[in-house]
Motif scaffolding. Structure first.
Motif, PDB file in Angstrom:
ATOM      1  N   LYS A   1      35.191  49.923  39.980  1.00 19.01           N
ATOM      2  CA  LYS A   1      35.961  48.749  39.581  1.00 19.01           C
ATOM      3  C   LYS A   1      37.173  49.190  38.777  1.00 19.01           C
ATOM      4  O   LYS A   1      37.062  49.981  37.847  1.00 19.01           O
TER       5      LYS A   1
ATOM      6  N   ASP B   1      40.896  47.308  37.253  1.00 18.93           N
ATOM      7  CA  ASP B   1      41.818  46.182  37.119  1.00 18.93           C
ATOM      8  C   ASP B   1      41.324  44.950  37.882  1.00 18.93           C
ATOM      9  O   ASP B   1      42.086  44.250  38.558  1.00 18.93           O
ATOM     10  N   GLY B   2      40.036  44.673  37.775  1.00 22.84           N
ATOM     11  CA  GLY B   2      39.469  43.473  38.366  1.00 22.84           C
ATOM     12  C   GLY B   2      39.199  43.549  39.853  1.00 22.84           C
ATOM     13  O   GLY B   2      38.711  42.574  40.449  1.00 22.84           O
ATOM     14  N   ARG B   3      39.490  44.681  40.485  1.00 23.85           N
ATOM     15  CA  ARG B   3      39.254  44.842  41.918  1.00 23.85           C
ATOM     16  C   ARG B   3      38.198  45.920  42.145  1.00 23.85           C
ATOM     17  O   ARG B   3      38.025  46.820  41.320  1.00 23.85           O
TER      18      ARG B   3
ATOM     19  N   TYR C   1      36.880  48.959  44.516  1.00 24.11           N
ATOM     20  CA  TYR C   1      37.342  49.965  45.475  1.00 24.11           C
ATOM     21  C   TYR C   1      36.108  50.622  46.091  1.00 24.11           C
ATOM     22  O   TYR C   1      35.330  51.273  45.394  1.00 24.11           O
TER      23      TYR C   1
ATOM     24  N   VAL D   1      38.944  47.516  49.940  1.00 24.37           N
ATOM     25  CA  VAL D   1      39.157  46.904  48.625  1.00 24.37           C
ATOM     26  C   VAL D   1      38.808  45.427  48.682  1.00 24.37           C
ATOM     27  O   VAL D   1      39.037  44.753  49.696  1.00 24.37           O
ATOM     28  N   SER D   2      38.235  44.916  47.564  1.00 25.39           N
ATOM     29  CA  SER D   2      37.899  43.497  47.479  1.00 25.39           C
ATOM     30  C   SER D   2      38.039  43.017  46.041  1.00 25.39           C
ATOM     31  O   SER D   2      37.931  43.805  45.090  1.00 25.39           O
ATOM     32  N   ASN D   3      38.236  41.694  45.888  1.00 22.14           N
ATOM     33  CA  ASN D   3      38.238  41.083  44.561  1.00 22.14           C
ATOM     34  C   ASN D   3      36.837  40.670  44.132  1.00 22.14           C
ATOM     35  O   ASN D   3      36.641  40.234  43.000  1.00 22.14           O
ATOM     36  N   ARG D   4      35.866  40.799  45.044  1.00 24.67           N
ATOM     37  CA  ARG D   4      34.487  40.428  44.759  1.00 24.67           C
ATOM     38  C   ARG D   4      33.569  41.597  45.085  1.00 24.67           C
ATOM     39  O   ARG D   4      33.772  42.287  46.084  1.00 24.67           O
TER      40      ARG D   4
ATOM     41  N   TYR E   1      35.463  42.895  51.532  1.00 26.59           N
ATOM     42  CA  TYR E   1      36.120  44.205  51.562  1.00 26.59           C
ATOM     43  C   TYR E   1      36.979  44.337  52.819  1.00 26.59           C
ATOM     44  O   TYR E   1      36.549  44.040  53.926  1.00 26.59           O
TER      45      TYR E   1
ATOM     46  N   TYR F   1      41.870  49.389  53.340  1.00 23.97           N
ATOM     47  CA  TYR F   1      43.184  49.541  52.708  1.00 23.97           C
ATOM     48  C   TYR F   1      44.178  50.192  53.655  1.00 23.97           C
ATOM     49  O   TYR F   1      45.330  49.766  53.775  1.00 23.97           O
TER      50      TYR F   1
END
Length: 708
Positions: free
Chosen positions: A198, A200-202, A204, A220-223, A228, A231
């Protein structure tokens, strides 16, 4: 307990001061077990427990084998979680059914359980035949630990799944769900070895993909549990070979990350560095390990945890032991923890009766006695103290003149300059991954023992217009032209041969503006245009250039020394032992051709020779023509790519060569092939002119007094 250690532990209880590397070592019997290693800086690792497992696979697994261990610090900062593949390859091949879940409060004592997927979830996953490389991450929103891993069902490709661990971390709460869906246009959707970080809130997700250009890819995902997206189709790893087992960790007190992975087809690990998790630079030249890991992970640890592991399984080598005296050849210090012996190679000018090694260890250890000691009569006993433990070591010091250059250098060419009355060595600047150095240096000496760094004499990026890569294997000749001295410097760059000129032996040199040799000679379809050798025939005054890797070519040089006479070019490859690094000299009317056999990354890199009646004459190979090779009993390996020098007015010739860096080179695998150092030893002939096998030594030669 050491004075001040309690205070240090109190101050740093939550501050990360080192790193724990957990890994396994191979596919054979006894190798699929969990090992630990420690590092204080994230770059230099030492195995714990004398490189033996810290947890027995027979105790924790259902198969007898444990692979791919992943370790995680819990959300409370004090509990540790480890998961691993339950697989014993010698019996099972690559099919297995279970993972191992482990928990510890101190990193030493571990509770464990086995989770067999088809037995636990028979309705949905009853036909699973691979359960690989589990990892754990804490889901802050759910307040649970998520375990993710790849599974293969029947003939379907491997897919990455996830499930939450139960509150005791002994099993899974529910049946796994698919975590990552490869792009629809993938040639194959197989993906394994997921590793989530994790930032910066994302989230990997690094994983091994088999589609396109197989290697480490990034989604990459925000959750954490969904969404995902790939990239880029490009590989995130920096290898040209197949890799697996990516592991990401953040360097303590920095904004930089390390991505490491197992280059399993080459039997080595590679480390890369990044500040954005998107672009990585290889840093293999900064990494050292006294073990050979397979698919593992690194976790930052506190000084308290570091000390606890040292007390349980460690020794002095884990405490950043350094002998920092300017008289000590720091790179060549050897440490024998089993027999409690330390050997200090020191420079020729060292006073052994009054030597202060200037020992230092990390902040939670101490060493005594302090100051200068008398090493002239043998070993001096030193006491190293840490965590309330005292270890006594016998410390010996002796004058070793090899290596002759301080640092990592290879492919040495040597001359004696009539202009200055000094010797000069021109090497490859070594220590760069894949031989990627881009500059050349020169070193001068009046006695062949004490050498001065003359600095950079040719920088490809600044001084050469036709390339900027792979500065290798130079050679040089001093010529007196119309009363003035000139120096013609032939060098390898981008697998071509160039030439540069100077009026001084230490440069700076001016490139001719184009390669002298840039393609295979006619009839040659293999090898490389590298490793030039320049030679002036003392009987005719004619100059010659020789070169080649996989083949040997020779030709007479033009009068301006900047080109060859094409009509004189001859293929001279002596036999199948010829690899590269030809060197030519004349003695008593005989022309000697020396070359290196095998790959420079092999411990059996070595030197053979032939003789001829003229510089381009037929090569005659004597029986037993091996004249320089490894000496394992001394820890000397890969002795090759040499030149020689006959000192003025002295009936003695010396062989100048490189070897793996001592003592750690032999433990570096193929990376040792670009971590080499330069040595000088005596060369002997019998009455018939045969070259006798040279003895590679640490002691080297005595200082030479040359009558100018």
């Amino acid at each position: 307990m050491l004075a001040g250690t309690e205070k240090l532990k109190a101050e740093n209880k939550s501050k990360f001061s080192g790193y724990l590397f957990t890994y396994f070592t191979g596919n054979g019997p006894g190798e699929e077990q969990i090992h630990f290693a420690l590092s204080l800086d994230g770059f230099n690792y030492k195995a714990l427990n004398s490189s033996k497992p810290v947890i027995s696979s027979s105790r924790i697994s259902s198969t007898g084998g444990v692979r791919d261990p992943h370790i995680l610090r819990g959300a409370d900062g004090k509990t540790f979680y480890m998961v691993a593949t339950d697989l014993y390859v010698p019996d099972m091949g690559w099919n297995n059914y279970a993972m191992i879940m482990m928990k510890s409060k101190d990193l030493i004592h571990w509770e464990s359980s086995v989770v067999n997927i088809p037995e636990t979830f028979p309705e949905k996953f009853g036909n699973v035949n691979r359960v690989w490389a589990p990892q754990t991450i804490y889901d802050e929103k759910a307040g649970k630990y998520m375990v993710y891993f790849s599974m293969k069902q029947g003939g379907e490709p491997d897919v990455i799944y996830y499930a939450y661990a139960d509150k005791d971390f002994t099993g899974l709460e529910s049946a796994p769900k698919q975590l990552y869906y490869p792009p629809e246009d993938s040639n194959t959707k197989a993906c394994i070895d997921g590793d989530i970080i994790k930032k910066d809130g994302r989230f990997y997700l690094f994983y091994k993909a088999e589609d396109g250009d197989p290697g480490i890819k990034l989604a990459v995902s925000n959750r954490l549990t969904e969404g995902y997206r790939l990239y880029s189709s490009r590989r995130m790893d920096r290898s040209r070979h197949r890799v697996e087992g990516s592991g990401i960790f953040k360097l303590n007190d920095t904004d930089e990350w390390i991505l490491m992975y197992d280059v399993y087809t080459r039997g080595r690990y590679q480390f890369t560095r990044s500040s954005d998790l998107l672009n990585f630079k290889v840093i293999d030249d900064e990494i050292s390990m006294d073990f050979h890991p397979r698919h593992g992970t690194v976790m930052p640890i506190t000084s308290d945890e570091y000390l606890r592991l040292v007390e349980q399984w460690g020794s002095l080598k884990h405490l950043s032991f350094i002998a920092g005296s300017k008289y000590v050849k720091t790179n060549n210090v050897s440490f024998d923890g089993e027999n409690k012996v330390i050997h200090l190679p020191v420079k020729n000018e060292t006073d052994l009766e009054s030597l202060d090694p200037e020992f230092s260890v990390c902040s939670f250890a101490s060493v005594s006695p302090e100051g200068a000691q008398d090493f002239s009569e043998g070993a001096v006993e030193y006491t190293f103290e840490y965590v309330g433990t005292k270890e006594k070591y016998q410390v010996r010091a002796s004058r070793w003149n090899n290596p002759v250059l301080s640092g990592l250098y290879a492919d040495p060419d040597i001359i004696y300059s009539e202009k200055t009355g000094k010797f000069y060595i021109y090497p490859t600047s070594d220590g760069y991954t894949g031989w990627s150095g881009t500059f050349f240096k020169a070193f001068s000496s009046e006695n062949l023992v004490n050498w001065k760094d003359e600095g950079v004499i040719l920088d490809l990026k600044k001084d050469v217009s036709w390339t900027s890569r792979n500065a290798w294997a130079p050679c040089i000749i001093e010529k007196k032209i119309e009363g003035d001295y000139k120096y013609f410097y032939y060098f390898t760059a981008a697998q071509k041969i160039g030439v540069a000129v100077s009026e001084e032996p230490a440069g700076r040199f001016v490139d001719s503006g184009k390669p002298l040799i840039s393609s295979h000679p006619e009839g040659i379809n293999r090898g490389q245009e590298i490793d030039p050798e320049v030679f002036c025939d003392p009987q005719t005054g004619k100059d010659y250039l020789f070169w080649g890797n996989g083949y040997l070519a020779g030709a007479e040089l033009s009068d301006d020394m900047l080109s060859i006479k094409q009509d004189t070019l001859k293929i001279m490859t002596p036999d199948r032992t010829f690899r590269e690094g030809v060197h030519v000299f004349c003695r008593k009317g005989k022309y000697y051709f020396l070359w290196s056999e095998n790959d420079t990354r092999s411990e059996d890199y070595r030197v053979r020779y032939a003789v001829a009646e003229s510089p381009l004459g037929e090569l005659n190979i004597p029986e037993d023509n091996l004249i320089l090779s490894k000496a394992p009993e001394k820890g000397i390996y890969a002795t090759g790519h040499n030149s020689t020098i006959a000192a003025p007015n002295i009936d003695q010739r010396f062989i100048v060569y490189h070897r793996f860096t001592y003592p750690k080179g032999i433990e570096m695998g193929r990376s040792a092939g670009y971590n080499r150092e330069v040595c000088i030893d005596k060369m002997q002939f019998d009455e018939s002119g045969r070259i006798l096998p040279a003895e590679p030594t640490h002691e080297g030669i005595s200082p030479l007094s040359v009558q100018k």
